[in-house]
Design a protein around this motif. Structure first.
Motif, mmCIF file in Angstrom:
data_model
loop_
_atom_site.group_PDB
_atom_site.id
_atom_site.type_symbol
_atom_site.label_atom_id
_atom_site.label_comp_id
_atom_site.label_asym_id
_atom_site.label_seq_id
_atom_site.Cartn_x
_atom_site.Cartn_y
_atom_site.Cartn_z
ATOM 1 N N ALA A 1 1.393 -1.631 0.167
ATOM 2 C CA ALA A 1 0.176 0.374 0.102
ATOM 3 C C ALA A 1 1.158 1.224 -0.012
ATOM 4 C CB ALA A 1 -0.455 -0.207 1.364
ATOM 5 N N ASP A 2 1.730 1.543 -0.971
ATOM 6 C CA ASP A 2 2.740 2.953 -1.095
ATOM 7 C C ASP A 2 2.215 3.767 -1.914
ATOM 8 O OD1 ASP A 2 2.903 1.241 -3.138
ATOM 9 O OD2 ASP A 2 5.208 1.220 -2.994
ATOM 10 N N PRO A 3 2.418 4.750 -1.580
ATOM 11 C CA PRO A 3 1.739 5.688 -2.390
ATOM 12 C C PRO A 3 0.611 5.495 -3.795
ATOM 13 C CG PRO A 3 3.368 6.945 -1.066
ATOM 14 C CD PRO A 3 3.956 5.402 -1.111
ATOM 15 N N GLU A 4 1.763 5.033 -4.978
ATOM 16 C CA GLU A 4 1.322 4.714 -5.808
ATOM 17 C C GLU A 4 0.138 3.761 -5.940
ATOM 18 O OE1 GLU A 4 5.604 4.407 -6.687
ATOM 19 O OE2 GLU A 4 4.876 5.887 -5.120
ATOM 20 N N GLU A 5 0.330 2.319 -5.160
ATOM 21 C CA GLU A 5 -0.369 1.608 -4.726
ATOM 22 C C GLU A 5 -1.689 1.929 -3.924
ATOM 23 O OE1 GLU A 5 0.094 -0.674 -7.211
ATOM 24 O OE2 GLU A 5 1.682 0.156 -8.261
ATOM 25 N N PHE A 6 -1.942 3.056 -3.085
ATOM 26 C CA PHE A 6 -2.325 3.174 -1.831
ATOM 27 C C PHE A 6 -3.887 3.056 -2.642
ATOM 28 C CE2 PHE A 6 -5.235 5.102 1.268
ATOM 29 C CZ PHE A 6 -4.415 5.516 2.292
ATOM 30 N N ASP A 7 -4.385 3.307 -3.125
ATOM 31 C CA ASP A 7 -6.053 3.008 -3.820
ATOM 32 C C ASP A 7 -6.528 1.643 -3.658
ATOM 33 O OD1 ASP A 7 -6.521 6.153 -2.894
ATOM 34 O OD2 ASP A 7 -6.535 6.303 -5.553
ATOM 35 N N GLY A 8 -5.702 1.231 -4.794
ATOM 36 C CA GLY A 8 -5.370 -0.129 -5.176
ATOM 37 C C GLY A 8 -6.243 -1.208 -4.066
ATOM 38 N N ALA A 9 -4.414 -0.816 -3.387
ATOM 39 C CA ALA A 9 -4.639 -1.986 -1.679
ATOM 40 C C ALA A 9 -5.958 -1.733 -1.273
ATOM 41 C CB ALA A 9 -3.695 -1.618 -1.280
ATOM 42 N N VAL A 10 -6.650 -0.914 -0.903
ATOM 43 C CA VAL A 10 -7.793 -0.210 -0.444
ATOM 44 C C VAL A 10 -8.720 -1.141 -0.793
ATOM 45 C CG1 VAL A 10 -9.383 1.495 0.696
ATOM 46 C CG2 VAL A 10 -6.539 2.387 0.895
ATOM 47 N N ALA A 11 -8.753 -0.952 -1.992
ATOM 48 C CA ALA A 11 -10.061 -1.305 -2.747
ATOM 49 C C ALA A 11 -9.878 -3.052 -2.986
ATOM 50 C CB ALA A 11 -9.870 -1.004 -4.508
ATOM 51 N N ALA A 12 -8.997 -3.695 -2.755
ATOM 52 C CA ALA A 12 -8.232 -4.862 -2.970
ATOM 53 C C ALA A 12 -8.865 -5.438 -1.477
ATOM 54 C CB ALA A 12 -7.419 -5.640 -3.157
ATOM 55 N N ALA A 13 -8.446 -4.979 -0.660
ATOM 56 C CA ALA A 13 -9.539 -4.897 0.803
ATOM 57 C C ALA A 13 -10.130 -5.232 0.880
ATOM 58 C CB ALA A 13 -8.169 -4.134 1.716
ATOM 59 N N VAL A 14 -11.123 -4.168 0.504
ATOM 60 C CA VAL A 14 -12.569 -4.071 1.368
ATOM 61 C C VAL A 14 -13.602 -4.790 -0.017
ATOM 62 C CG1 VAL A 14 -14.332 -1.836 0.003
ATOM 63 C CG2 VAL A 14 -12.834 -1.377 1.295
ATOM 64 N N GLU A 15 -12.731 -5.123 -0.794
ATOM 65 C CA GLU A 15 -13.970 -6.063 -2.264
ATOM 66 C C GLU A 15 -13.774 -7.606 -1.148
ATOM 67 O OE1 GLU A 15 -12.104 -6.314 -6.086
ATOM 68 O OE2 GLU A 15 -12.968 -8.494 -6.465
ATOM 69 N N GLN A 16 -12.154 -7.366 -0.671
ATOM 70 C CA GLN A 16 -12.633 -9.443 0.615
ATOM 71 C C GLN A 16 -13.124 -9.233 1.380
ATOM 72 O OE1 GLN A 16 -11.003 -12.299 -0.545
ATOM 73 N NE2 GLN A 16 -10.058 -11.647 -2.310
ATOM 74 N N LEU A 17 -13.197 -8.127 1.664
ATOM 75 C CA LEU A 17 -14.282 -7.495 2.935
ATOM 76 C C LEU A 17 -15.244 -7.762 2.663
ATOM 77 C CD1 LEU A 17 -11.464 -5.306 5.834
ATOM 78 C CD2 LEU A 17 -12.707 -7.504 6.009
ATOM 79 N N ARG A 18 -15.862 -7.587 2.071
ATOM 80 C CA ARG A 18 -17.244 -7.502 1.472
ATOM 81 C C ARG A 18 -17.681 -8.341 1.094
ATOM 82 N NH1 ARG A 18 -17.011 -1.645 -1.467
ATOM 83 N NH2 ARG A 18 -17.996 -0.381 0.477
ATOM 84 N N ALA A 19 -16.893 -9.543 0.269
ATOM 85 C CA ALA A 19 -16.634 -10.491 -0.075
ATOM 86 C C ALA A 19 -17.511 -11.718 0.846
ATOM 87 C CB ALA A 19 -16.227 -11.292 -1.308
ATOM 88 N N GLY A 20 -16.941 -10.714 2.650
ATOM 89 C CA GLY A 20 -17.077 -11.672 3.683
ATOM 90 C C GLY A 20 -15.653 -12.738 4.128
ATOM 91 N N GLU A 21 -14.864 -12.215 3.695
ATOM 92 C CA GLU A 21 -13.106 -13.012 3.811
ATOM 93 C C GLU A 21 -12.664 -11.820 4.851
ATOM 94 O OE1 GLU A 21 -12.340 -15.331 2.660
ATOM 95 O OE2 GLU A 21 -13.428 -16.190 1.063
ATOM 96 N N VAL A 22 -10.827 -12.444 5.366
ATOM 97 C CA VAL A 22 -10.267 -11.946 6.765
ATOM 98 C C VAL A 22 -9.472 -11.730 5.312
ATOM 99 C CG1 VAL A 22 -11.145 -13.191 8.415
ATOM 100 C CG2 VAL A 22 -9.893 -14.433 7.184
ATOM 101 N N VAL A 23 -8.924 -10.427 6.278
ATOM 102 C CA VAL A 23 -7.147 -9.972 4.782
ATOM 103 C C VAL A 23 -6.618 -9.169 6.458
ATOM 104 C CG1 VAL A 23 -6.874 -8.223 3.749
ATOM 105 C CG2 VAL A 23 -9.062 -9.216 3.826
#
Ligand code: TXA
Ligand code: MG
Length: 346
Positions: free
Chosen positions: A11-33
């Motif tokens: 989740a470094d500055p260039e990848e921040f938004d992508g990393a956040v979105a990927a985590a949220v997608e997994q959490l919404r799908a009921g996964e643990v991250v």
């Protein structure tokens, strides 16, 4: 338990938004991250999704009597999950203004939307807002509270880097968000907040980076002498944070009597030749917590990393020396004592 090819996203500055979105997608799908916080890495699940919370216990091999900390992204979320009288609400608002976002967890009366699985059947819930920008962004983006215990297998050393999480839980979870090394290094301070007669009562359930002297500005800090019943501080087990290698925590240097047939590693506070346990023995390995200066915040940051290094060094026994019992040193000595509890009992 499902098995995964665990992905690590930086989740470094260039990848921040992508990393956040990927985590949220997994959490919404009921996964643990696994998620970074300023204290230690957490194993997160949507706190309002009971089957996701159940996975946290399964992945960690955590017994169900040990409740989870719920992380929020906005102050208003506290009242969505906690049942606060106006008076208690005032005290909570003062604590939030003084210490959040940060390493302070508040144990408060819960609302019905928080399940018994999260709180181990207690009428209270532990809540905090992490100061780590990645964790906060994920909490805000998800819009729901995140239950997250430390991302280690039960009873073992808490992870303070994505690499340490991978060693603990690799293959068991789909995703680790790498937010860099944790800059506080020990788990949050936990207090149960009560109104008290004259001043608010802050019952210290776990020592951490927010120290007694800071909390005294808001209320009377009460340190339970001994935990009498499990219900009073569930999870504050005598043995915890333990490496696989036997660890001895000696309050006094005289207590160390080496066995010539064993190899020893020292977890040293300053590492200096003049003081501490360094001259007690011809140690096979030495890990220093705060080389030279004895700075406690630096020692806290290095604590779990150094414990892991010694654990992996192949020594037969780890000896830990106490740090100064002041400020965050109280939390460090607490973790060392628990890390050594099993060996003392054996
Ligand atoms: O810094 C931290 O607090 C990290 C990061 C990930 O936020 N989390 C953490 O969680 O250390 P964990 O699960 O390793 O420790 C949570 C502890 C429990 O073991 C228990 O002692 C206490 O929080 N706890 C949780 N809910 C409680 C409750 N309702 N009453 C009393 N204690 C509670
Ligand atoms: Mg833990």
């Amino acid at each position: 338990m499902s098995t995964f090819d665990t992905e690590i996203l930086y989740a470094d500055p260039e990848e921040f938004d992508g990393a956040v979105a990927a985590a949220v997608e997994q959490l919404r799908a009921g996964e643990v991250v696994a998620l970074p916080t300023e204290t230690v890495y957490g194993l997160g699940a949507n706190a309002l999704d009971e089957s996701a919370v159940a996975k946290v216990f399964e992945v960690k091999e955590r017994p169900s009597f040990d409740p989870l900390i719920v992380h929020v992204g906005r102050n208003e979320q506290v009242r969505e999950i906690c049942d606060l009288s106006p008076e208690l609400g005032d005290v909570v608002d003062q604590l939030i203004a003084a210490f959040w976002p940060g390493a302070l967890t508040l144990v408060l009366p819960k609302k019905d939307n928080i399940s018994d699985l999260v709180t181990s059947g207690q009428p209270t819930v532990a809540v905090r807002m992490s100061g780590h920008p990645v964790m906060r962004a994920i909490c805000c983006e998800l819009g729901q509270p995140i239950a997250a215990p430390s991302a280690n297998r039960f009873g073992r050393i808490s992870p303070t880097s994505a690499n340490a999480v991978e060693k603990e839980l690799g293959g068991r979870i789909p995703l680790i968000i790498d937010g860099g090394a944790c800059n506080a290094g020990v788990e949050s301070t936990i207090i149960r907040v009560e109104l008290g007669e004259k001043r608010p009562e802050l019952h210290l359930l776990r020592a951490g980076p927010v120290v007694k002297e800071d909390l005294q500005k808001i209320g009377k800090v009460i340190r339970p002498k001994k935990v009498r019943k499990l219900e009073e501080a569930p999870g504050q087990l005598e043995s915890h944070y333990a490496p696989a290698t036997p660890l001895y925590f000696f309050d006094k240097p005289e207590d160390f009597v080496p066995d010539p047939n064993l190899s020893y590693g020292l977890l040293s506070y300053r590492g200096s030749e003049k003081e501490g346990y360094i001259n007690l023995h011809d140690w096979d390995v030495v890990e220093e917590l705060s080389p030279g200066k004895g700075k406690l915040p630096e020692a806290a940051v290095r604590l779990f990393y150094a414990m892991r290094q010694l654990d992996e060094s192949g020594v037969d026994v780890i000896v830990a020396e106490p740090v100064a019992e002041a400020g965050v040193g109280v939390a460090i000595n607490d973790r060392l004592r628990r890390a050594g509890a099993k060996t003392r009992m054996a």
